[in-house]
Design an enzyme around this catalytic site. Structure first.
Site, PDB file in Angstrom:
ATOM      1  N   ILE A  39       0.820  -1.197  -0.173  1.00  0.00           N
ATOM      2  CA  ILE A  39      -0.106   0.095  -0.039  1.00  0.00           C
ATOM      3  C   ILE A  39       0.832   1.102  -0.058  1.00  0.00           C
ATOM      4  O   ILE A  39       0.216   2.367  -0.169  1.00  0.00           O
ATOM      5  CB  ILE A  39      -0.877   0.162   1.151  1.00  0.00           C
ATOM      6  N   GLY A  40       2.134   1.103  -0.107  1.00  0.00           N
ATOM      7  CA  GLY A  40       3.097   2.382   0.000  1.00  0.00           C
ATOM      8  C   GLY A  40       4.339   2.020  -0.105  1.00  0.00           C
ATOM      9  O   GLY A  40       4.862   0.718   0.173  1.00  0.00           O
ATOM     10  N   LYS A  41       5.255   2.816  -0.335  1.00  0.00           N
ATOM     11  CA  LYS A  41       6.673   2.939  -0.584  1.00  0.00           C
ATOM     12  C   LYS A  41       7.309   4.183  -0.296  1.00  0.00           C
ATOM     13  O   LYS A  41       6.787   5.047  -0.657  1.00  0.00           O
ATOM     14  CB  LYS A  41       7.067   2.344  -2.152  1.00  0.00           C
ATOM     15  N   GLY A  42       8.484   4.206   0.348  1.00  0.00           N
ATOM     16  CA  GLY A  42       9.185   5.162   0.758  1.00  0.00           C
ATOM     17  C   GLY A  42      10.505   4.967   0.587  1.00  0.00           C
ATOM     18  O   GLY A  42      10.924   3.963   0.397  1.00  0.00           O
ATOM     19  N   ARG A  43      11.482   6.061   1.269  1.00  0.00           N
ATOM     20  CA  ARG A  43      12.866   6.081   1.267  1.00  0.00           C
ATOM     21  C   ARG A  43      13.417   4.806   2.130  1.00  0.00           C
ATOM     22  O   ARG A  43      14.471   4.205   2.186  1.00  0.00           O
ATOM     23  CB  ARG A  43      13.363   7.241   1.540  1.00  0.00           C
ATOM     24  N   TYR A  44      12.624   4.485   3.370  1.00  0.00           N
ATOM     25  CA  TYR A  44      12.732   3.554   4.169  1.00  0.00           C
ATOM     26  C   TYR A  44      12.401   2.090   4.012  1.00  0.00           C
ATOM     27  O   TYR A  44      12.927   1.146   4.346  1.00  0.00           O
ATOM     28  CB  TYR A  44      12.035   3.927   5.598  1.00  0.00           C
ATOM     29  N   GLY A  45      11.780   1.902   2.943  1.00  0.00           N
ATOM     30  CA  GLY A  45      11.103   0.469   2.575  1.00  0.00           C
ATOM     31  C   GLY A  45       9.754   0.660   1.769  1.00  0.00           C
ATOM     32  O   GLY A  45       9.218   1.573   1.358  1.00  0.00           O
ATOM     33  N   VAL A  47       5.234  -0.533   2.788  1.00  0.00           N
ATOM     34  CA  VAL A  47       4.032  -0.729   3.653  1.00  0.00           C
ATOM     35  C   VAL A  47       3.182  -1.629   3.009  1.00  0.00           C
ATOM     36  O   VAL A  47       2.850  -1.602   1.779  1.00  0.00           O
ATOM     37  CB  VAL A  47       3.289   0.466   4.174  1.00  0.00           C
ATOM     38  N   ASP A 161      10.139  14.602  12.055  1.00  0.00           N
ATOM     39  CA  ASP A 161       9.748  14.447  10.645  1.00  0.00           C
ATOM     40  C   ASP A 161       8.219  14.526  10.291  1.00  0.00           C
ATOM     41  O   ASP A 161       7.582  13.634   9.606  1.00  0.00           O
ATOM     42  CB  ASP A 161      10.260  12.972   9.758  1.00  0.00           C
TER      43      ASP A 161
END
Length: 331
Positions: A39-45, A47, A161
């Site tokens: 359901i999501g993607k960011g700089r950390y990995g 979701v 953040d």
């Protein structure tokens, strides 16, 4: 329960810091989770939405390079007295894998509305919904910022953040604060600021002027608290623009959308925020609506250039409660 190859030190610290039986329960939970959809993607990995015992859960899978963020977030969520309606509910943390393949899991409550950023892009608000989003967000922030004294006390914590992508919207229209991988704690006994061993920094667009121009006093915990309040002012602006009055509403935009590129550099942000001292502008219609006029005043006092002039989360919470009362709105 061997230490996973490549992570023996952090893993041993983890075992020492948390009761072993608690971890055993958590590791059992992690094994029972069925991953359903990303359901999501960011700089950390990434979701994922997963299922555990028939219930939906959110599973944050960290890149191995983001081990420090995973460890810090797990540590913060497990802080005594951390649980609060307006802070994302933590379920478990786990390390999975062998040899070169490792996954770091953080399992939390799942909220189908997604982030406040996603929600505002596709939802318009009336004053009741606007005040509920704002009040619940600042309630979570207030709990985070507040030290609770006692033998089982809670340290004051600053987020570092804060942005609309790191706040989730619950089914009832209230918010909860998430993404605590950069948080700092204040150890009042020793008057120390506990800063995570983390190379990651916050999000440039939401950074306070003192963070952008590197004048923030890293040894003074209140500095981090007031930097959070600047970011919160920008979030109030994002929410307020989506409140309809007289049939008019602004399309969703990120703060400073009209001054910096999509992925602004430090230099872009420093020029606008520190040198030109520009802040997001208010639509004309706000001046003729009492609720939006007050919201404008509130955000202006949150994003003041001088950190000492900014409102605290508790002051914002009390003001929003009073605004809701005067409109006969229950938040």
């Amino acid at each position: 329960m061997n230490a996973v190859a490549g992570f023996p030190i952090i893993y041993n610290v983890f075992l020492q810091e948390h009761a072993l039986n608690k971890l055993l329960v958590q590791r059992t939970i992690a094994k029972q989770i069925q991953m359903v959809t990303q359901i999501g993607k960011g700089r950390y990995g990434e979701v994922w939405m997963g299922r555990w015992r028939g219930e939906k859960v959110a599973v944050k899978v960290f890149f191995t390079t983001e081990e420090a963020s995973w460890f810090r977030e797990t540590e913060i969520y497990q802080t005594v007295l951390m649980r609060h309606d307006n802070i994302l509910g933590f379920i478990a943390a786990d390390i999975k894998g062998t040899g070169s393949w490792t996954q770091l899991y953080l399992i939390t409550d799942y909220h189908e509305n997604g982030s406040l950023y996603d929600y505002l892009k596709c939802t318009t608000l009336d004053s009741r919904a606007m005040l509920k989003l704002a009040y619940s967000s600042v309630s979570g922030l207030c709990h985070l910022h507040t030290e609770i004294f006692g033998t089982q006390g809670k340290p004051a914590i600053a987020h570092r953040d804060l942005k609309s992508k790191n706040i989730l919207v619950k089914r009832n229209g209230a918010c909860c604060i998430a993404d605590l991988g950069l948080a700092v704690k204040f150890i009042s006994d020793t008057n120390e600021v506990d800063i995570p061993l983390n190379t990651r920094v916050g999000t440039k667009r939401f950074m306070a002027p003192e963070v952008l121009d590197e004048t923030l006093n890293r040894n003074h915990f209140q500095s981090y608290i007031m930097a959070d309040m600047y970011s919160f002012g920008l979030i109030l602006w994002e929410i307020s623009r989506r409140c309809v009055t007289g049939g008019i509403v602004e399309e969703y935009q990120l703060p400073y959308h009209d001054h910096v590129p999509n992925d602004p550099s430090y230099e872009d942000m420093r020029e606008v925020v520190c040198i030109k001292r520009i802040r997001p502008s208010f639509p004309n219609r706000w001046s003729s609506d009492e609720c939006l006029r007050q919201m404008g005043k509130l955000m202006t006092e949150c994003w003041a250039h001088n950190p000492a002039s900014r409102l605290t989360a508790l002051r914002v919470k009390k003001t929003l409660a009073k605004m809701s009362e005067s409109q006969d709105i229950k938040v």
